[in-house]
Motif scaffolding. Structure first.
Motif, PDB file in Angstrom:
ATOM      1  N   ASP A 180      10.214 -35.940   6.329  1.00 12.09           N
ATOM      2  CA  ASP A 180      10.659 -34.991   5.318  1.00 12.09           C
ATOM      3  C   ASP A 180       9.565 -34.014   4.907  1.00 12.09           C
ATOM      4  N   GLU A 181       8.354 -34.242   5.377  1.00 13.62           N
ATOM      5  CA  GLU A 181       7.242 -33.368   4.988  1.00 13.62           C
ATOM      6  C   GLU A 181       7.446 -31.974   5.550  1.00 13.62           C
ATOM      7  N   ARG A 182       7.294 -30.974   4.691  1.00  8.59           N
ATOM      8  CA  ARG A 182       7.490 -29.597   5.132  1.00  8.59           C
ATOM      9  C   ARG A 182       6.283 -29.117   5.933  1.00  8.59           C
ATOM     10  N   ILE A 183       6.549 -28.283   6.927  1.00  7.69           N
ATOM     11  CA  ILE A 183       5.503 -27.793   7.821  1.00  7.69           C
ATOM     12  C   ILE A 183       5.190 -26.338   7.476  1.00  7.69           C
ATOM     13  N   PRO A 184       3.954 -26.027   7.075  1.00  8.30           N
ATOM     14  CA  PRO A 184       3.605 -24.633   6.753  1.00  8.30           C
ATOM     15  C   PRO A 184       3.610 -23.768   8.013  1.00  8.30           C
ATOM     16  N   THR A 185       4.101 -22.537   7.870  1.00  7.90           N
ATOM     17  CA  THR A 185       4.054 -21.574   8.970  1.00  7.90           C
ATOM     18  C   THR A 185       3.148 -20.386   8.658  1.00  7.90           C
ATOM     19  N   VAL A 186       3.077 -19.997   7.378  1.00  9.93           N
ATOM     20  CA  VAL A 186       2.211 -18.895   6.966  1.00  9.93           C
ATOM     21  C   VAL A 186       1.525 -19.283   5.667  1.00  9.93           C
ATOM     22  N   ILE A 187       0.218 -19.140   5.633  1.00  2.00           N
ATOM     23  CA  ILE A 187      -0.557 -19.363   4.406  1.00  2.00           C
ATOM     24  C   ILE A 187      -1.351 -18.099   4.122  1.00  2.00           C
ATOM     25  N   CYS A 188      -1.117 -17.489   2.972  1.00  2.70           N
ATOM     26  CA  CYS A 188      -1.944 -16.385   2.483  1.00  2.70           C
ATOM     27  C   CYS A 188      -2.816 -16.931   1.360  1.00  2.70           C
ATOM     28  N   ASP A 189      -4.115 -16.794   1.514  1.00  2.00           N
ATOM     29  CA  ASP A 189      -5.072 -17.380   0.580  1.00  2.00           C
ATOM     30  C   ASP A 189      -5.947 -16.282  -0.014  1.00  2.00           C
ATOM     31  N   PHE A 231       0.212 -17.512  -1.178  1.00  2.00           N
ATOM     32  CA  PHE A 231       1.466 -18.258  -1.091  1.00  2.00           C
ATOM     33  C   PHE A 231       1.478 -19.038   0.217  1.00  2.00           C
ATOM     34  N   THR A 232       2.392 -19.999   0.327  1.00  2.00           N
ATOM     35  CA  THR A 232       2.594 -20.765   1.551  1.00  2.00           C
ATOM     36  C   THR A 232       4.068 -20.728   1.904  1.00  2.00           C
ATOM     37  N   ALA A 233       4.365 -20.380   3.157  1.00  2.00           N
ATOM     38  CA  ALA A 233       5.739 -20.383   3.666  1.00  2.00           C
ATOM     39  C   ALA A 233       5.912 -21.562   4.611  1.00  2.00           C
ATOM     40  N   TYR A 234       7.135 -22.092   4.660  1.00  2.00           N
ATOM     41  CA  TYR A 234       7.398 -23.293   5.444  1.00  2.00           C
ATOM     42  C   TYR A 234       8.517 -23.054   6.460  1.00  2.00           C
ATOM     43  N   LYS A 235       8.533 -23.907   7.486  1.00  2.00           N
ATOM     44  CA  LYS A 235       9.603 -23.856   8.477  1.00  2.00           C
ATOM     45  C   LYS A 235      10.952 -24.029   7.800  1.00  2.00           C
ATOM     46  N   GLY A 236      11.923 -23.233   8.267  1.00  2.00           N
ATOM     47  CA  GLY A 236      13.269 -23.331   7.736  1.00  2.00           C
ATOM     48  C   GLY A 236      13.519 -22.492   6.506  1.00  2.00           C
ATOM     49  N   GLU A 237      12.515 -21.723   6.057  1.00  2.00           N
ATOM     50  CA  GLU A 237      12.693 -20.887   4.868  1.00  2.00           C
ATOM     51  C   GLU A 237      13.050 -19.455   5.254  1.00  2.00           C
ATOM     52  N   ALA A 238      13.874 -18.832   4.440  1.00  2.00           N
ATOM     53  CA  ALA A 238      14.079 -17.382   4.478  1.00  2.00           C
ATOM     54  C   ALA A 238      13.587 -16.846   3.141  1.00  2.00           C
ATOM     55  N   ILE A 239      12.601 -15.976   3.189  1.00  2.00           N
ATOM     56  CA  ILE A 239      11.908 -15.518   1.986  1.00  2.00           C
ATOM     57  C   ILE A 239      12.103 -14.013   1.845  1.00  2.00           C
ATOM     58  N   GLY A 240      12.651 -13.597   0.708  1.00  2.00           N
ATOM     59  CA  GLY A 240      12.805 -12.181   0.431  1.00  2.00           C
ATOM     60  C   GLY A 240      11.590 -11.635  -0.290  1.00  2.00           C
ATOM     61  N   LEU A 241      11.125 -10.459   0.144  1.00  2.00           N
ATOM     62  CA  LEU A 241      10.041  -9.751  -0.542  1.00  2.00           C
ATOM     63  C   LEU A 241      10.643  -8.594  -1.302  1.00  2.00           C
ATOM     64  N   ILE A 242      10.485  -8.613  -2.624  1.00  2.00           N
ATOM     65  CA  ILE A 242      11.066  -7.575  -3.457  1.00  2.00           C
ATOM     66  C   ILE A 242       9.965  -6.890  -4.250  1.00  2.00           C
TER      67      ILE A 242
END
Length: 278
Positions: free
Chosen positions: A7-16, A64-75
């Motif tokens: 169940d652990e989420r896998i990061p795909t993009v990390i902005c630091d 921010f950190t994005a994970y597999k299976g996410e759809a993220i809107g940038l507004i």
């Protein structure tokens, strides 16, 4: 224990702590010989002020950190750094400070599908597919699906015409259709869904949901809040380069709509603590 690992989420993009700065040459820059220009490049920091270079801080300390299976809107309102941030995630812009880490190859819609105006739409489907790493066999198998998805042949045999004869909307729809034909680790979409009719937008939204289900990550920049609501469960709100909020789509859009419908502050946006999405 096994369930918790699965169940652990896998990061795909990390902005630091990412800062992105544009440099705009003033009236005194760019003059002189090629040797002088090279010297200015090699000693950029020392000569920026003297050369009249203006610094535009487009993205400010974004994390921010994005994970597999996410759809993220940038507004965010115009000029808030949304497209700039996507280009940096795609590796097309350098960061001034901070780091961007990606798991897999990010694909920025309209870049990987490197289409050429003098070639027909048919040839560009092949070219765009090859640019994304698809084999000729894969392209051949998906060719008709790509054409049908784009809808550019609904009013004639446009796929056999040079792309320079297409409207901007037709070209954008074909680019999205080519990009959507492949499963992506990270797909970055910038305003591509605003170019078609509602039927094309529904097909695009359905395809984005399919990409998420196949464990990809989708970033979507659009000024259509309805599209964000339909396709994204998480949203990032950038305002004047500052990440003001990160959280569930409905929460972020509600705050953003209050901001855009009310009196906007005249000064720089205050960097409120970003609420992290789950």
């Amino acid at each position: 224990m096994a369930d918790s690992v699965n169940d652990e989420r896998i990061p795909t993009v990390i902005c630091d702590g990412v800062d992105i700065v544009y440099r705009v040459n003033g009236t005194g820059a760019g003059r002189g010989s090629a040797t002088a220009a090279l010297n200015r490049m090699l000693h950029r920091k020392q000569t920026e002020k003297a050369a009249g270079v203006r610094r535009v801080h487009a993205v400010k300390n974004v994390s921010f950190t994005a994970y597999k299976g996410e759809a993220i809107g940038l507004i965010g309102t115009n000029g808030s750094g949304k497209s700039t941030l996507l280009r940096a995630v795609a590796g097309l812009l350098p960061v001034e400070n901070g780091k961007i880490y990606t798991n897999g190859q990010p694909s920025l819609l309209g870049v990987n599908a490197a289409l050429m105006g003098d070639l027909t739409g048919e040839r560009n489907v092949i070219l765009g597919g090859l640019a994304m790493g698809m084999s000729r066999e894969e392209i051949k198998a998906r060719y008709q699906e790509i054409v049908d998805f784009s809808g550019i042949n609904e009013k004639g045999d446009f796929i056999t015409l040079p792309m320079r004869t297409y409207s901007s909307g037709m070209g954008a729809r074909l680019r999205f259709s080519i990009a959507a034909a492949k499963n992506h680790d990270v797909l970055l979409i910038d305003e591509a869904l605003a170019t078609g009719d509602r039927s094309f937008q529904r097909r695009s939204e359905k395809r984005i949901r399919e990409l998420r289900e196949q464990a990809g990550t989708v970033f979507l920049v659009t000024h259509s809040n309805a599209t964000i609501r339909d396709t994204c469960e998480r949203a990032l709100w950038l305002e004047r380069g500052v990440l003001r909020m990160d959280g569930p789509t409905e929460d972020v859009l509600a705050a953003y709509e209050d901001f855009t419908n009310g009196d906007k502050p005249k000064g720089p946006a205050a960097p409120a603590p970003a609420k992290q999405g789950k």
